[in-house]
Write a protein that holds these residues in place. Structure first.
Motif, PDB file in Angstrom:
ATOM      1  N   PHE A  39       0.848  -1.190   0.000  1.00  0.00           N
ATOM      2  CA  PHE A  39       0.000   0.000   0.000  1.00  0.00           C
ATOM      3  C   PHE A  39       0.883   1.239   0.000  1.00  0.00           C
ATOM      4  CE2 PHE A  39      -2.138   3.531   2.090  1.00  0.00           C
ATOM      5  CZ  PHE A  39      -3.322   3.593   1.342  1.00  0.00           C
ATOM      6  N   ASP A  40       0.449   2.230  -0.785  1.00  0.00           N
ATOM      7  CA  ASP A  40       1.180   3.495  -0.809  1.00  0.00           C
ATOM      8  C   ASP A  40       0.235   4.580  -1.295  1.00  0.00           C
ATOM      9  OD1 ASP A  40       3.235   5.244  -0.471  1.00  0.00           O
ATOM     10  OD2 ASP A  40       4.373   4.625  -2.241  1.00  0.00           O
ATOM     11  N   LYS A  74      -5.689   3.918   6.191  1.00  0.00           N
ATOM     12  CA  LYS A  74      -4.955   3.350   7.322  1.00  0.00           C
ATOM     13  C   LYS A  74      -5.270   1.858   7.486  1.00  0.00           C
ATOM     14  CE  LYS A  74      -2.610   5.230   9.550  1.00  0.00           C
ATOM     15  NZ  LYS A  74      -1.134   5.380   9.504  1.00  0.00           N
ATOM     16  N   ILE A  75      -6.520   1.489   7.270  1.00  0.00           N
ATOM     17  CA  ILE A  75      -6.894   0.073   7.331  1.00  0.00           C
ATOM     18  C   ILE A  75      -6.177  -0.709   6.249  1.00  0.00           C
ATOM     19  CG2 ILE A  75      -8.803  -1.553   7.024  1.00  0.00           C
ATOM     20  CD1 ILE A  75     -10.629   0.586   8.294  1.00  0.00           C
ATOM     21  N   LEU A  76      -6.166  -0.176   5.038  1.00  0.00           N
ATOM     22  CA  LEU A  76      -5.490  -0.850   3.933  1.00  0.00           C
ATOM     23  C   LEU A  76      -3.991  -0.970   4.198  1.00  0.00           C
ATOM     24  CD1 LEU A  76      -7.301   0.876   0.929  1.00  0.00           C
ATOM     25  CD2 LEU A  76      -7.559  -1.502   1.644  1.00  0.00           C
ATOM     26  N   GLU A  77      -3.410   0.063   4.760  1.00  0.00           N
ATOM     27  CA  GLU A  77      -1.972   0.058   5.030  1.00  0.00           C
ATOM     28  C   GLU A  77      -1.584  -1.059   5.994  1.00  0.00           C
ATOM     29  OE1 GLU A  77       1.521   3.191   6.479  1.00  0.00           O
ATOM     30  OE2 GLU A  77      -0.601   3.669   6.778  1.00  0.00           O
ATOM     31  N   ASN A  78      -2.472  -1.374   6.911  1.00  0.00           N
ATOM     32  CA  ASN A  78      -2.142  -2.323   7.977  1.00  0.00           C
ATOM     33  C   ASN A  78      -2.744  -3.712   7.807  1.00  0.00           C
ATOM     34  OD1 ASN A  78      -0.705  -0.316   9.417  1.00  0.00           O
ATOM     35  ND2 ASN A  78      -2.593   0.443  10.324  1.00  0.00           N
ATOM     36  N   ARG A  87      -2.881   1.310  -4.572  1.00  0.00           N
ATOM     37  CA  ARG A  87      -2.332   2.656  -4.641  1.00  0.00           C
ATOM     38  C   ARG A  87      -3.469   3.668  -4.504  1.00  0.00           C
ATOM     39  NH1 ARG A  87       1.201   0.363  -3.470  1.00  0.00           N
ATOM     40  NH2 ARG A  87       3.322   0.190  -4.266  1.00  0.00           N
ATOM     41  N   ALA A  88      -3.256   4.623  -3.572  1.00  0.00           N
ATOM     42  CA  ALA A  88      -4.137   5.776  -3.429  1.00  0.00           C
ATOM     43  C   ALA A  88      -3.395   7.006  -3.934  1.00  0.00           C
ATOM     44  CB  ALA A  88      -4.547   5.946  -1.968  1.00  0.00           C
ATOM     45  N   PHE A  89      -4.138   8.123  -4.121  1.00  0.00           N
ATOM     46  CA  PHE A  89      -3.550   9.268  -4.809  1.00  0.00           C
ATOM     47  C   PHE A  89      -3.871  10.560  -4.063  1.00  0.00           C
ATOM     48  CE2 PHE A  89      -5.006   5.973  -7.738  1.00  0.00           C
ATOM     49  CZ  PHE A  89      -3.781   5.533  -8.218  1.00  0.00           C
ATOM     50  N   GLU A  90      -2.831  11.349  -3.809  1.00  0.00           N
ATOM     51  CA  GLU A  90      -3.006  12.594  -3.078  1.00  0.00           C
ATOM     52  C   GLU A  90      -3.887  13.572  -3.842  1.00  0.00           C
ATOM     53  OE1 GLU A  90       0.854  14.123  -2.274  1.00  0.00           O
ATOM     54  OE2 GLU A  90       1.350  12.599  -0.767  1.00  0.00           O
ATOM     55  N   ASP A  91      -3.748  13.633  -5.163  1.00  0.00           N
ATOM     56  CA  ASP A  91      -4.503  14.610  -5.943  1.00  0.00           C
ATOM     57  C   ASP A  91      -5.934  14.168  -6.243  1.00  0.00           C
ATOM     58  OD1 ASP A  91      -3.708  12.597  -7.732  1.00  0.00           O
ATOM     59  OD2 ASP A  91      -3.816  13.963  -9.444  1.00  0.00           O
ATOM     60  N   ARG A  92      -6.224  12.885  -6.051  1.00  0.00           N
ATOM     61  CA  ARG A  92      -7.561  12.355  -6.296  1.00  0.00           C
ATOM     62  C   ARG A  92      -7.890  11.323  -5.216  1.00  0.00           C
ATOM     63  NH1 ARG A  92      -9.978  12.673 -11.359  1.00  0.00           N
ATOM     64  NH2 ARG A  92     -11.689  11.656 -10.254  1.00  0.00           N
ATOM     65  N   MET A  93      -8.324  11.813  -4.065  1.00  0.00           N
ATOM     66  CA  MET A  93      -8.643  10.912  -2.964  1.00  0.00           C
ATOM     67  C   MET A  93      -9.807   9.984  -3.285  1.00  0.00           C
ATOM     68  SD  MET A  93      -8.168  13.325   0.417  1.00  0.00           S
ATOM     69  CE  MET A  93      -8.503  11.928   1.506  1.00  0.00           C
ATOM     70  N   ARG A  97      -6.352   2.295  -7.163  1.00  0.00           N
ATOM     71  CA  ARG A  97      -6.004   1.246  -8.138  1.00  0.00           C
ATOM     72  C   ARG A  97      -5.525   0.028  -7.357  1.00  0.00           C
ATOM     73  NH1 ARG A  97      -3.246   2.661 -13.666  1.00  0.00           N
ATOM     74  NH2 ARG A  97      -5.476   2.767 -14.164  1.00  0.00           N
ATOM     75  N   VAL A  98      -6.054  -1.124  -7.718  1.00  0.00           N
ATOM     76  CA  VAL A  98      -5.814  -2.352  -6.963  1.00  0.00           C
ATOM     77  C   VAL A  98      -5.315  -3.445  -7.896  1.00  0.00           C
ATOM     78  CG1 VAL A  98      -6.864  -4.130  -5.517  1.00  0.00           C
ATOM     79  CG2 VAL A  98      -7.644  -1.759  -5.334  1.00  0.00           C
ATOM     80  N   ALA A  99      -4.319  -4.191  -7.445  1.00  0.00           N
ATOM     81  CA  ALA A  99      -3.853  -5.392  -8.147  1.00  0.00           C
ATOM     82  C   ALA A  99      -4.047  -6.586  -7.226  1.00  0.00           C
ATOM     83  CB  ALA A  99      -2.383  -5.259  -8.535  1.00  0.00           C
TER      84      ALA A  99
END
Length: 236
Positions: A39-40, A74-78, A87-93, A97-99
């Protein structure tokens, strides 16, 4: 549907080039741990995202919505399983995108399957919008060739009818699903979704040889399609 899908050639050239790419990936071998973070949050959303032109762009739901999305991050990160990358995006919360890596011992084993998500302003009251990177392949009953994802069929089969005809149909379904998964690998190798190029390279560098060995085992009838643990192929 991912826009690239509309311009993919449908002749034999794609298959030949894809096979060459798969063989090149398999030649690296190895099975070290993946290097791609699960996750990032990255600064820029990808231009090829299925919902990049969604009318409600960026921060769409106010402060309450922002806090809810950040909590989800935070849930996804952990809590992500080992076979899922996000992947999440700062400019488009509102975008994700998921693999997902195909589960071991299934017809989808070692496939890489990509999904784009859009979180509407009324999330969580309504579910995210989801689109699969199909490359024109209808992977199964829940995922159409257009990239549409249907969840209504889940948990509707009670598993009680498994006569000879049902078992035979299962084998045919598994073979078809395996072939579609292999075809999707070729497309992903040639056109990896933006931001996941490193994951695609690393995945097939590590898993390519097992994909080839599994195919050989299935072709030689050493086991039923969709039941092989790829590492078992090394011992066949």
């Amino acid at each position: 549907m991912v826009l690239r899908q509309a311009v993919l050639p449908t002749n034999g050239n794609v298959s030949a080039e894809g096979k060459k790419a798969a063989n090149n990936a398999a030649a690296f071998g190895g099975d070290e741990s993946p290097l791609f973070p699960q996750f990032d949050v990255v600064p820029q959303s990808p231009a090829d995202h299925s919902y990049i032109h969604e009318t409600n762009q960026g921060v769409v739901g106010g402060n309450k919505w922002i806090k809810r999305v950040q909590k989800e991050w935070k849930i996804l990160e952990n809590s992500l399983p080992d076979t899922i990358y996000v992947r999440a995006f700062e400019d488009r919360m509102d975008l994700l995108r998921v693999a997902m890596v195909g589960a071991t011992g299934t017809p989808y084993q070692d496939g890489l399957f990509f999904f784009d998500l859009h979180l509407p302003s009324s999330y969580l009251a309504v579910p995210p919008l989801v689109e699969y990177h199909s490359f024109g392949l209808s992977l199964n009953l829940n995922i159409g060739a257009s990239g549409s994802v249907c969840l209504s069929l889940l948990d509707t089969f009670d598993g009680t009818s498994r006569d000879a005809k049902g078992a035979r149909n299962e084998i045919i379904y598994a073979e078809d699903a395996c072939l579609l998964t292999l075809r999707s690998m070729l497309y992903v190798l040639r056109w990896p979704p933006a931001g996941f190029e490193e994951l695609v390279r690393d995945h097939f560098r590590r898993r390519g040889k097992f994909v080839i060995l599994a195919c050989q085992a299935y072709l030689h009838k050493a086991c039923t399609v969709g039941t092989l643990d790829a590492e078992d192929a090394l011992r066949r």
